[in-house]
Motif scaffolding. Structure first.
Motif, PDB file in Angstrom:
ATOM      1  N   ALA A  17     -12.520  -5.470  -5.568  1.00  0.00           N
ATOM      2  CA  ALA A  17     -12.494  -5.452  -7.041  1.00  0.00           C
ATOM      3  C   ALA A  17     -11.130  -5.737  -7.653  1.00  0.00           C
ATOM      4  N   ALA A  95     -10.379  -2.852   2.253  1.00  0.00           N
ATOM      5  CA  ALA A  95     -10.190  -1.618   1.467  1.00  0.00           C
ATOM      6  C   ALA A  95      -9.170  -0.703   2.141  1.00  0.00           C
ATOM      7  N   GLY A  96      -8.225  -0.225   1.319  1.00  0.00           N
ATOM      8  CA  GLY A  96      -7.201   0.658   1.860  1.00  0.00           C
ATOM      9  C   GLY A  96      -6.467   1.376   0.747  1.00  0.00           C
ATOM     10  N   ALA A 140      -4.203  -5.280   7.941  1.00  0.00           N
ATOM     11  CA  ALA A 140      -3.291  -4.202   8.339  1.00  0.00           C
ATOM     12  C   ALA A 140      -2.084  -4.236   7.398  1.00  0.00           C
ATOM     13  N   LEU A 193      -1.618  -1.047  -5.685  1.00  0.00           N
ATOM     14  CA  LEU A 193      -1.375  -0.094  -4.597  1.00  0.00           C
ATOM     15  C   LEU A 193       0.080   0.367  -4.571  1.00  0.00           C
TER      16      LEU A 193
HETATM   17  N1  LIG Z   1      -0.101  -4.031  -1.645  1.00  0.00           N
HETATM   18  C1  LIG Z   1       0.643  -4.075  -0.553  1.00  0.00           C
HETATM   19  O1  LIG Z   1       1.881  -4.017  -0.611  1.00  0.00           O
HETATM   20  C2  LIG Z   1       0.000  -4.215   0.774  1.00  0.00           C
HETATM   21  C3  LIG Z   1      -1.336  -3.893   0.976  1.00  0.00           C
HETATM   22  N2  LIG Z   1      -1.845  -3.999   2.236  1.00  0.00           N
HETATM   23  C4  LIG Z   1      -3.238  -3.625   2.494  1.00  0.00           C
HETATM   24  O2  LIG Z   1      -4.094  -4.522   1.793  1.00  0.00           O
HETATM   25  C5  LIG Z   1      -5.324  -3.867   1.467  1.00  0.00           C
HETATM   26  C6  LIG Z   1      -5.595  -4.024  -0.015  1.00  0.00           C
HETATM   27  O3  LIG Z   1      -4.534  -3.405  -0.684  1.00  0.00           O
HETATM   28  P1  LIG Z   1      -4.196  -3.757  -2.219  1.00  0.00           P
HETATM   29  O4  LIG Z   1      -5.012  -4.888  -2.685  1.00  0.00           O
HETATM   30  O5  LIG Z   1      -2.734  -3.814  -2.328  1.00  0.00           O
HETATM   31  O6  LIG Z   1      -4.680  -2.399  -2.900  1.00  0.00           O
HETATM   32  P2  LIG Z   1      -5.358  -2.127  -4.313  1.00  0.00           P
HETATM   33  O7  LIG Z   1      -5.201  -0.657  -4.543  1.00  0.00           O
HETATM   34  O8  LIG Z   1      -4.873  -3.087  -5.329  1.00  0.00           O
HETATM   35  O9  LIG Z   1      -6.923  -2.443  -4.051  1.00  0.00           O
HETATM   36  C7  LIG Z   1      -7.629  -1.681  -3.128  1.00  0.00           C
HETATM   37  C8  LIG Z   1      -9.104  -1.793  -3.465  1.00  0.00           C
HETATM   38  O10 LIG Z   1      -9.824  -1.009  -2.513  1.00  0.00           O
HETATM   39  C9  LIG Z   1     -10.783  -0.228  -3.215  1.00  0.00           C
HETATM   40  N3  LIG Z   1     -11.089   0.998  -2.459  1.00  0.00           N
HETATM   41  C10 LIG Z   1     -10.316   2.094  -2.312  1.00  0.00           C
HETATM   42  N4  LIG Z   1     -10.947   3.027  -1.597  1.00  0.00           N
HETATM   43  C11 LIG Z   1     -12.177   2.500  -1.276  1.00  0.00           C
HETATM   44  C12 LIG Z   1     -13.290   2.988  -0.547  1.00  0.00           C
HETATM   45  N5  LIG Z   1     -13.307   4.219  -0.039  1.00  0.00           N
HETATM   46  N6  LIG Z   1     -14.352   2.174  -0.398  1.00  0.00           N
HETATM   47  C13 LIG Z   1     -14.364   0.931  -0.954  1.00  0.00           C
HETATM   48  N7  LIG Z   1     -13.333   0.419  -1.671  1.00  0.00           N
HETATM   49  C14 LIG Z   1     -12.255   1.205  -1.816  1.00  0.00           C
HETATM   50  C15 LIG Z   1     -10.135   0.075  -4.560  1.00  0.00           C
HETATM   51  O11 LIG Z   1     -11.113   0.442  -5.525  1.00  0.00           O
HETATM   52  C16 LIG Z   1      -9.442  -1.253  -4.854  1.00  0.00           C
HETATM   53  O12 LIG Z   1     -10.289  -2.124  -5.545  1.00  0.00           O
HETATM   54  C17 LIG Z   1      -5.141  -2.415   1.905  1.00  0.00           C
HETATM   55  O13 LIG Z   1      -5.742  -2.230   3.171  1.00  0.00           O
HETATM   56  C18 LIG Z   1      -3.635  -2.259   2.016  1.00  0.00           C
HETATM   57  O14 LIG Z   1      -3.267  -1.261   2.943  1.00  0.00           O
HETATM   58  C19 LIG Z   1      -1.110  -4.438   3.308  1.00  0.00           C
HETATM   59  C20 LIG Z   1       0.198  -4.760   3.136  1.00  0.00           C
HETATM   60  C21 LIG Z   1       0.856  -4.680   1.863  1.00  0.00           C
END
Ligand SMILES: NC(=O)C1=CN([C@@H]2O[C@H](COP(=O)(O)OP(=O)(O)OC[C@H]3O[C@@H](n4cnc5c(N)ncnc54)[C@H](O)[C@@H]3O)[C@@H](O)[C@H]2O)C=CC1
Ligand SMILES: CCCCCC(=O)CC\C=C/C=C/C=C/[C@@H](O)[C@@H](O)CCCC(=O)O
Length: 284
Positions: A17, A95-96, A140, A193
């Motif tokens: 999303a 998702a994370g 990851a 995030l």
């Molecule tokens: N933003 C960053 O600096 C980095 C992020 N990542 C990884 O990338 C992935 C995405 O992160 P972002 O897009 O930055 O985060 P974000 O917080 O912008 O988006 C995460 C999405 O996952 C959804 N979500 C959270 N818990 C959930 C659940 N229990 N079930 C289903 N959906 C759920 C949220 O509603 C949100 O839409 C994560 O795994 C994060 O660890 C990896 C490296 C860097």
């Protein structure tokens, strides 16, 4: 310029999303795939689906409310996706969260959710079950390759995603499933995030180190979602890759070469005083 290289393919993206999941879903749709958007955030998911309908046509994306920590909800979402589109070819377990305070929730989402999504992907795609084979991309982080001292549990979950995904890649190959598994490890990405870095409620055990977050961000660099999405697409398209770990940093992307032997690990053996005695198990 997008091309329709994924025409006819069906993809699932969890956490679709916003942030990286939204970026991955966008580039998949741009390149002709149909995409099932899974997310716990119903409003954001429905809004994104409406936006995608406008941009790519109404039959190319569906949104399913799904909490990846729920076996029932994830199974239901996979089933509805297969019913809607007739197949599943690509699964991105994205998702994370970062929450060092409620760290068990972070483990449940970041690691358990990826295991659950990976095994469901195998169930639907493996040729043994009549599937067409396919690709799993697990998200990851650079924190999966080295310790992020402000976030030990997050670090653990991302190390776990890499180890688990590399093992499944080998197991799938050995089992003739026809399903490849690759891993994406971005540096800091400009998404919501990152608000964790200034949120004392989520800082947990090492709140005292929060001030280091800006230094870590400067040290490792910040990239934008569309840039990461381009490299994600490259990982999706390269059918030669299985068990590949791609890092994305401001300088670009590269694949990690893991040591393949003890020698390459440059292990320094602890000196042994006397050779170990191996007892004969049959004598015990
Ligand atoms: N933003 C960053 O600096 C980095 C992020 N990542 C990884 O990338 C992935 C995405 O992160 P972002 O897009 O930055 O985060 P974000 O917080 O912008 O988006 C995460 C999405 O996952 C959804 N979500 C959270 N818990 C959930 C659940 N229990 N079930 C289903 N959906 C759920 C949220 O509603 C949100 O839409 C994560 O795994 C994060 O660890 C990896 C490296 C860097
Ligand atoms: C804390 C918020 C997490 C944000 C989401 C991410 O996944 C960002 C991760 C980005 C970078 C992580 C970098 C980790 C770096 C360490 O491994 C490195 O600083 C350790 C250096 C060890 C050494 O040089 O010996």
């Amino acid at each position: 310029m997008a091309c329709k290289s994924l025409y006819g393919k069906v993809a699932i993206v969890t956490g679709a999303a916003q942030g990286l999941g939204k970026g991955f879903s966008t580039i998949l749709l741009k390149n002709g795939a149909k995409v099932a958007l899974f997310d716990i955030n119903e409003k954001a998911g429905r809004d994104l689906k409406a936006s995608f309908d406008q941009e790519y046509g109404e039959d190319n994306a569906i949104f399913l409310t799904c909490d990846v920590t729920s076996d029932e909800q994830l199974k239901d979402a996979f089933r509805k996706t297969a019913e809607k589109f007739g197949r599943i070819d690509i699964v991105c377990n994205n998702a994370g969260i970062v929450d060092e305070n409620n760290w068990e929730k972070a483990v449940a989402i970041n690691l358990n959710g990826v295991v659950r999504g990976t095994y469901l992907a195998l169930q639907y795609m493996k040729k043994e079950n009549g599937g067409n084979g396919g690709l799993i991309v697990n998200i990851a982080s650079l924190a999966g390759l080295g310790p992020l001292l402000t976030s030990p549990v997050y670090t653990a979950t991302k190390h776990g995603v890499i180890g688990f995904s590399r093992a499944v890649a080998e197991a799938s190959k050995a089992s003739g499933y026809g399903v490849r598994v690759n891993i994406l490890c971005p540096t800091f990405v400009n998404t919501p995030l990152l608000s964790f870095m200034s949120n004392k409620e989520q800082a947990g055990q090492f709140t005292n180190l929060m001030a280091m977050s800006d230094d870590l961000l400067k040290l490792n660099g910040l990239v934008e979602v569309p840039e990461v999405a381009e490299y994600f697409l490259e990982l999706v398209r390269d059918e030669s890759k299985n068990g590949a770990v791609m890092i994305v940093i401001p300088e670009g992307a590269s694949y990690v070469n893991f040591p393949s032997s003890k020698e390459e690990m440059s292990l320094t053996l602890v000196s042994r005083k006397t050779p170990p005695t191996v007892s004969d198990p049959s004598s015990s």
